[in-house]
Scaffold this motif. Sequence first.
Motif, short mmCIF file in Angstrom:
data_model
loop_
_atom_site.label_atom_id
_atom_site.label_comp_id
_atom_site.label_asym_id
_atom_site.label_seq_id
_atom_site.Cartn_x
_atom_site.Cartn_y
_atom_site.Cartn_z
N ARG A 56 -5.53 20.76 -4.63
CA ARG A 56 -6.80 21.46 -4.85
C ARG A 56 -6.92 21.96 -6.27
NH1 ARG A 56 -6.11 23.81 -0.05
NH2 ARG A 56 -5.42 25.84 -0.81
N HIS A 57 -5.78 22.26 -6.87
CA HIS A 57 -5.80 22.77 -8.24
C HIS A 57 -5.55 21.69 -9.28
CE1 HIS A 57 -6.56 26.81 -6.97
NE2 HIS A 57 -5.67 26.65 -6.02
N GLY A 58 -5.56 20.43 -8.84
CA GLY A 58 -5.58 19.34 -9.81
C GLY A 58 -4.25 18.66 -10.10
N CYS A 59 -3.22 18.99 -9.31
CA CYS A 59 -1.93 18.33 -9.52
C CYS A 59 -2.05 16.85 -9.14
CB CYS A 59 -0.86 19.01 -8.66
SG CYS A 59 0.81 18.46 -9.02
N GLN A 60 -1.45 15.99 -9.96
CA GLN A 60 -1.63 14.54 -9.73
C GLN A 60 -0.44 13.83 -9.14
OE1 GLN A 60 -1.70 15.51 -13.26
NE2 GLN A 60 -3.55 14.64 -14.13
N ALA A 61 0.72 14.49 -9.10
CA ALA A 61 1.90 13.77 -8.63
C ALA A 61 2.87 14.71 -7.92
CB ALA A 61 2.60 13.08 -9.80
N TYR A 62 3.64 14.13 -7.01
CA TYR A 62 4.46 14.93 -6.09
C TYR A 62 5.81 14.29 -5.83
CZ TYR A 62 -0.15 16.74 -5.43
OH TYR A 62 -1.39 17.27 -5.67
N GLN A 63 6.78 15.19 -5.61
CA GLN A 63 8.12 14.75 -5.25
C GLN A 63 8.71 15.85 -4.39
OE1 GLN A 63 10.49 14.01 -8.75
NE2 GLN A 63 12.42 13.85 -7.62
N GLY A 64 9.39 15.47 -3.32
CA GLY A 64 10.01 16.49 -2.47
C GLY A 64 10.28 15.96 -1.08
N TYR A 65 10.93 16.81 -0.27
CA TYR A 65 11.35 16.40 1.06
C TYR A 65 10.17 16.00 1.94
CZ TYR A 65 15.83 18.60 -0.20
OH TYR A 65 17.02 18.97 -0.80
N LEU A 66 8.96 16.52 1.64
CA LEU A 66 7.78 16.11 2.41
C LEU A 66 7.63 14.58 2.38
CD1 LEU A 66 5.06 16.70 3.90
CD2 LEU A 66 4.00 16.90 1.64
N PHE A 67 7.96 13.99 1.25
CA PHE A 67 7.80 12.53 1.08
C PHE A 67 9.11 11.80 1.37
CE2 PHE A 67 4.80 14.74 -1.55
CZ PHE A 67 3.62 14.11 -1.26
N GLY A 68 10.23 12.40 0.98
CA GLY A 68 11.52 11.76 1.23
C GLY A 68 12.63 12.50 0.52
N ARG A 69 13.81 12.42 1.10
CA ARG A 69 15.01 12.99 0.48
C ARG A 69 15.57 11.98 -0.52
NH1 ARG A 69 17.48 17.94 2.92
NH2 ARG A 69 15.81 18.57 4.31
N PRO A 70 16.43 12.45 -1.42
CA PRO A 70 17.15 11.48 -2.25
C PRO A 70 17.97 10.56 -1.34
CG PRO A 70 17.39 13.72 -3.12
CD PRO A 70 16.75 13.85 -1.77
N MET A 71 17.97 9.26 -1.61
CA MET A 71 18.61 8.30 -0.70
C MET A 71 19.21 7.14 -1.49
SD MET A 71 15.05 6.67 0.73
CE MET A 71 13.83 7.88 0.20
#
Length: 280
Positions: free
Chosen positions: A250-265
């Motif tokens: 909502r505040h304009g962030c364009q990219a994401y990383q974190g456990y919501l998407f996946g753990r390091p594997m």
Amino acid sequence: QAKGAGRNTLGFFDPQLQAEVTARAALEADLRLAVALGELFLHYQTQHNAQGRMTGVEALVRWRHPQRGLVSPAAFIPLAEETGLILELGHQVLVQACTLLASWRASAETQHLTMAVNVSSRQFKHPDFVQQVVDTLAQTGASPLQLKLELTESLLADDIEQIIRKMEALQTHGVGFSLDDFGTGYSSLSYLKRLPLDQLKIDQSFVRDVLTDPNDAVIARTIIGLGQSLGLNVIAEGVETAQQRDFLARHGCQAYQGYLFGRPMPAEQLAPFMDTLATV
Ligand code: C2E
Ligand code: MG
Ligand code: MG
Ligand code: MG
């Protein structure tokens, strides 16, 4: 006398301190051996754009200690930095990451994906660093356009002109840069616009409580706004819930990383993420 006794207490006869020094020395010896034997390996965590599509990964080093099991990089990276082991460790990380990256050139589903590699300040400041990156790209066959180096603000503490020159040299080859853990260090905003950066990475300490702590929310929004003003991509790390992602979006962030998407594997487990991409 009191002064001498105090020094002795702290320096030689404190059993707890003595135990810490011994444990540290043992860990250092084990790490030195692991690096020499090439036992460190990488896990990869996916990064996603606003539409949820995977855009690349971050390489995160792992060390399986024979007795202790998996040791956190938060524990051994500082040790590697202090002892200089980071130079060899960092080189191995770069080679492994670029080897995987090179394999992604073969197929249409993967040839646009980026590989983010953490580079410690001591490693970046080494006179051979630029040449090492250029050589590793050439030797592995990875594309510099897909390589993104994650630097931290601690790098900006001294000789900024030298840092900028090295970044520009790598940028000329096509290598990109992300400023990791942004907001936790002490970078001057005036430096920020002079650095050839592509991305700011909002530190996970601000993301964690972004919904409940107004201060963290303000900091996250400020970083997003700063990125927009400077024309930089902004990625949030440590995103664990859809609510956090939605707030940031909502505040304009364009990219994401974190456990919501996946753990390091391990690299082998990335395939389904790529399949998803291929069938979108
Ligand atoms: P970093 O570069 O900021 O990496 C993000 C850390 O957050 C990683 O921890 C990752 O596993 C963790 N993380 C990712 N998503 C989430 C989440 O949703 N929630 C939570 N709570 N944590 C999440 P990791 O792998 O333990 O690495 C810790 C730090 O060690 C890294 O922080 C980086 O500073 C350093 N590091 C890791 N690999 C390397 C490397 O190859 N070279 C250097 N120089 N440093 C490295
Ligand atoms: Mg990082
Ligand atoms: Mg970080
Ligand atoms: Mg961190």
